[in-house]
Every structure is written in C-alpha cells, then in structure tokens.
Design an enzyme around this catalytic site. Structure first.
Site, short mmCIF file in Angstrom:
data_model
loop_
_atom_site.label_atom_id
_atom_site.label_comp_id
_atom_site.label_asym_id
_atom_site.label_seq_id
_atom_site.Cartn_x
_atom_site.Cartn_y
_atom_site.Cartn_z
N CYS A 157 0.81 -1.23 0.00
CA CYS A 157 0.00 0.00 0.00
C CYS A 157 0.84 1.27 0.00
O CYS A 157 0.33 2.36 -0.29
CB CYS A 157 -0.94 0.01 1.20
SG CYS A 157 -2.25 -1.19 1.04
N1 COA Z 1 -20.52 -8.88 8.06
C1 COA Z 1 -20.97 -9.02 9.31
N2 COA Z 1 -20.17 -9.28 10.35
C2 COA Z 1 -18.86 -9.41 10.13
C3 COA Z 1 -18.32 -9.26 8.85
C4 COA Z 1 -19.20 -8.99 7.79
N3 COA Z 1 -18.75 -8.83 6.52
N4 COA Z 1 -16.98 -9.42 8.92
C5 COA Z 1 -16.70 -9.68 10.20
N5 COA Z 1 -17.83 -9.68 10.95
C6 COA Z 1 -17.94 -9.91 12.39
C7 COA Z 1 -16.74 -10.66 12.92
O1 COA Z 1 -16.88 -12.05 12.73
C8 COA Z 1 -16.73 -10.26 14.36
O2 COA Z 1 -17.68 -11.01 15.06
P1 COA Z 1 -17.37 -11.48 16.59
O3 COA Z 1 -17.23 -10.19 17.35
O4 COA Z 1 -18.59 -12.27 16.91
O5 COA Z 1 -16.11 -12.26 16.52
C9 COA Z 1 -17.22 -8.83 14.34
O6 COA Z 1 -17.94 -8.69 13.09
C10 COA Z 1 -16.10 -7.82 14.37
O7 COA Z 1 -15.09 -8.20 13.40
P2 COA Z 1 -13.67 -7.54 13.31
O8 COA Z 1 -12.91 -8.21 12.21
O9 COA Z 1 -13.04 -7.52 14.64
O10 COA Z 1 -14.08 -6.07 12.87
P3 COA Z 1 -13.27 -4.74 12.89
O11 COA Z 1 -14.07 -3.73 13.60
O12 COA Z 1 -11.85 -4.93 13.29
O13 COA Z 1 -13.28 -4.31 11.34
C11 COA Z 1 -11.73 -4.24 9.50
C12 COA Z 1 -12.62 -5.10 10.38
C13 COA Z 1 -10.97 -5.14 8.56
C14 COA Z 1 -12.61 -3.28 8.71
C15 COA Z 1 -10.76 -3.42 10.38
O14 COA Z 1 -10.12 -4.27 11.30
C16 COA Z 1 -9.71 -2.69 9.58
O15 COA Z 1 -10.01 -1.86 8.74
N6 COA Z 1 -8.43 -2.92 9.91
C17 COA Z 1 -7.33 -2.28 9.24
C18 COA Z 1 -7.34 -2.70 7.85
C19 COA Z 1 -6.24 -2.15 7.02
O16 COA Z 1 -5.99 -0.98 7.00
N7 COA Z 1 -5.56 -3.01 6.34
C20 COA Z 1 -4.60 -2.62 5.45
C21 COA Z 1 -4.85 -3.37 4.23
S1 COA Z 1 -3.69 -2.95 3.06
#
Ligand code: COA
Length: 375
Positions: A157
């Site tokens: 990225c």
């Molecule tokens: N729909 C519904 N629920 C979902 C889901 C979806 N598509 N995806 C995950 N969930 C659920 C999970 O299973 C979890 O359930 P649980 O609490 O029962 O275990 C809950 O929602 C929270 O999931 P989590 O993965 O912890 O969410 P989050 O708030 O961390 O958001 C991201 C996920 C990926 C959006 C976030 O972590 C993020 O943006 N991180 C940084 C990403 C980044 O910048 N990456 C760089 C890439 S180059």
C-alpha cells in the site's frame, strides 16, 4: 548542482464497473448458503465451520466503504466463481495493468501540459505485478513512448509514496529530469471474496503522478519539500502467493493464504500510532506546525483509521475538507488511494499552502510526502 522536484500533473483511471455493498452482500450470502449446503455433513460433524452471512451495516460501520470499482464484476458476483474473470491476453497485446496505467499517465501528462517525450523514466509502483518479467513499467514506457528507463517496485500500500521518493530523489540529483510514477492496482484479483472478514475491503484503479524540475512546470504544481519512508516487518498483512508455489508440496492448490490475509484488528491498533508518529515527526523535523497544514491526503483503507490519524496529526478533529476521503466510493485501492484523494482534492489550494500525502500498509510500511502548492 541540485534541482527541486515538483508534482506537475496527476491522473486517475477509474474502471467502468462498480459494485455496491448491497450487490456484494447478496453474492456473498448466496455463496455462503451454497457452501453450507454442500458441506452440511462436515459442518454437522463439527469438521468445518458454517459460513455466516455478511451485512451491509457491518461493512459501512467497520470501514466506511460503500462501493468499489472493479475490472470485472461478473465473476466476483457469481456465487460459483467469487473472483474476477479477466480475459487471457496474448503477448502481443498490452497487458491489463499497462493499459490502466497508460490511461492514468496520459491524464497526468495532459494535466501538466507535457508529452511522453518530456519524461525521463517510468516507475510502476504497485502491490502486485501482473507477471514476473519483463517489468510492467517497461511495457508502459513503450506504450507511452517514453525515452530513458523504467522499473517496477512493490511496497504494497505504500508503493506510491516510496515511488515518489525514488523519483523525486532522482530529479533532485539530476540523474533524470522527470518521471512518471504509476500505480495500477487490480486489488480484486488478490482479494479473497469468499471471506466475509475482508470481502468488502478492496477495489481497482490506476493513478499516475508526473514529477519534474520545478522550473519545467507549465502550470500550477506541488513542490516536493520533503519525503520520508519507513518499514517495520510484520506478518499481520501477508500474501504467500509467489513463484515458488509450484515447487511446494501443495502445488497450486486453492489455499487461503494465496490471497490477501490480514489480522485487521492488530493492523488497526499497530499502524495508527506508527503512522501518526511518523507524520508528526516528519513535520517537526521540517519545522511545520499542525496549524500550517492545509491538507492531509491519507491512505484510503479505513475511515476510522484516518479519523484517528487526522486527529493525532492536527491535534483536533479535521474538517472533511482538510482530510478528504475517497474510500466510500473506491474502497481500499492499495497504493493508489492517497493519490486519488490528492488528485481529486488539491486544485483548490493556494500558492504557499502545505499538505502531506501519506500511505501505509503491509510491511509494515509508511511513506509521507510534504508538498507546497506553487505556480
Ligand atoms: N458482516 C458481518 N459481520 C462481520 C463481517 C461482515 N462482513 N466481517 C466480520 N464480521 C464480524 C466478525 O466475525 C466479528 O464477530 P465477533 O465479534 O462475533 O467475533 C465482528 O464482526 C467484528 O469483526 P472484526 O474483524 O473484529 O471487525 P473490525 O471492527 O476490526 O473491522 C476491518 C474489520 C478489517 C474493517 C478493520 O479491522 C480494519 O479496517 N483494519 C485495518 C485494515 C487495514 O488498513 N488493512 C490494510 C490493508 S492494506
């Protein structure tokens, strides 16, 4: 003798097709239902986990993403396919990344009032490259008709800002007079659309910036005042696909780690302070106070991440105009995200205004480019 580099033109290629969260969730849920039906016995026996449904509400709340552009939506939205379907091109045709980058590069050249003959080098800086060799950058160079040389680079990225630093340093030293840094990102091809934790994250796009000596600018420009790059090894964003795949016991088996994988929570927690600290110390070292900064063009991965970083850097909640987000329409386009934000939200600045382009991601990596509006 040293020269002052400036960004004199930018360009964005946006694919024609876009997928809304609603379309994405319908396709994913149909896929999950099929998977659960096909594996009902194994799921009942506790050998496999059932796949849970995705939800639009979760996607917007967790990421801020509302839709994403893609090079192909038919395969992505087909529950039996769940990945883009891209036509096999012959070796005599332009490769798809080159075609996207050439479109963005033409726009950047036009914005700067320049032609390919004015360019000295092409850097294709992206998270993935279509083939091992020859470098996609050299094909782009040939398609544009740029003299000089070209090379590919990959810092995930952060590729765009690292590419800008490389180009700016070459312009500054006099080894080249100008360079195009292009970022064609087909993130739909490395995304695991069958994983609800991340299936909403990425989109496709290509960006280009032209970097020239300040005295060669024909119109308004952004002087590159200073650049800073940093990396710290982490496995929290990783993709194990690579040319050794065939040689391994699993061969080309469909394995989860052959696509983008991340520990999203950890990335969020670790990268936000790393980036905030990087940007504030870069500004401190350049003698730039928070209230002098007119704009922050941040990497476009997650809205809350950007809100945290913006608040830390400015010492207050940034106005939307000060920290423009484009991720609601484009999703995470890897290295291209901060450049889309810059390209679409910089023309209103006045001479003397300061801003920072900042990208971050896998590696971990973070790159910042301090620019000043001129001309
Ligand atoms: N729909 C519904 N629920 C979902 C889901 C979806 N598509 N995806 C995950 N969930 C659920 C999970 O299973 C979890 O359930 P649980 O609490 O029962 O275990 C809950 O929602 C929270 O999931 P989590 O993965 O912890 O969410 P989050 O708030 O961390 O958001 C991201 C996920 C990926 C959006 C976030 O972590 C993020 O943006 N991180 C940084 C990403 C980044 O910048 N990456 C760089 C890439 S180059």
């Amino acid at each position: 003798m040293s020269f002052t580099p400036a960004i004199t033109g930018t360009g964005v290629f946006t694919p024609e097709m876009s997928i809304s969260n609603a379309e994405l969730v319908v396709a994913f849920n149909a896929y999950a239902d099929r998977y659960n039906a096909e594996n009902a016995d194994a799921i009942a026996a506790g050998e496999l986990d059932a796949k849970a449904h995705s939800s639009e509400e979760f996607i917007v709340k967790a990421s801020g993403i509302e839709r994403r552009y893609v090079m192909d939506k038919s395969g992505v939205l087909d529950p039996e396919v769940m990945h883009p379907l891209l036509r096999q091109r012959s070796d005599d045709e332009p490769s798809i990344m080159a075609e996207m980058a050439v479109d963005a590069a033409h726009k950047a050249l036009k914005a700067a009032g320049k032609t390919a003959a004015d360019v000295g080098a092409v850097i294709c800086a992206a998270s993935n490259h279509e083939r091992a060799y020859p470098a996609v950058a050299i094909e782009i160079q040939a398609l544009l008709g740029v003299p000089g040389f070209a090379f590919d680079m990959n810092v995930a990225c952060s590729s765009a800002t690292f590419g800008i630093q490389a180009a700016a340093d070459m312009v500054r030293s006099g080894s080249i007079k100008s360079a195009l840094v292009v970022n064609p990102e087909i993130c739909s091809a490395h995304l695991e659309w069958r994983d609800r934790d991340c299936h909403f994250i990425f989109g496709d796009v290509a960006t280009a910036v032209l970097i020239e000596r300040i005295e060669d600018a024909k119109g308004p420009y952004f002087e590159i005042k200073s650049t800073r790059c940093a990396t710290e090894f982490s496995n929290n964003i990783r993709n194990n696909n690579g040319y050794l795949r065939r040689s391994r016991p699993d061969g080309i088996q469909d394995r989860r780690d052959m696509q983008f994988m991340q520990n999203g929570r950890k990335v969020f927690k670790e990268v936000v302070p790393m980036v905030s600290q990087h940007v504030t110390s870069h500004m401190d070292d350049q003698g730039i106070a928070a209230d002098q900064l007119k704009r922050l063009w941040l990497h476009q991965a997650n809205k809350s991440m950007n809100d945290f970083i913006g608040k830390k850097v400015l010492g207050r909640v940034p106005l939307p105009v000060e920290q423009p987000n484009i991720l609601q329409d484009y999703a995470n386009t890897s290295s291209a995200g901060s450049i889309i934000a810059f390209s679409q939200n910089s023309n209103d600045l006045s001479p003397g205004d300061l801003g920072i382009i900042c990208s971050f991601g896998a590696g971990y990596s973070v790159g910042s480019v301090i620019v000043e509006r001129g001309g």
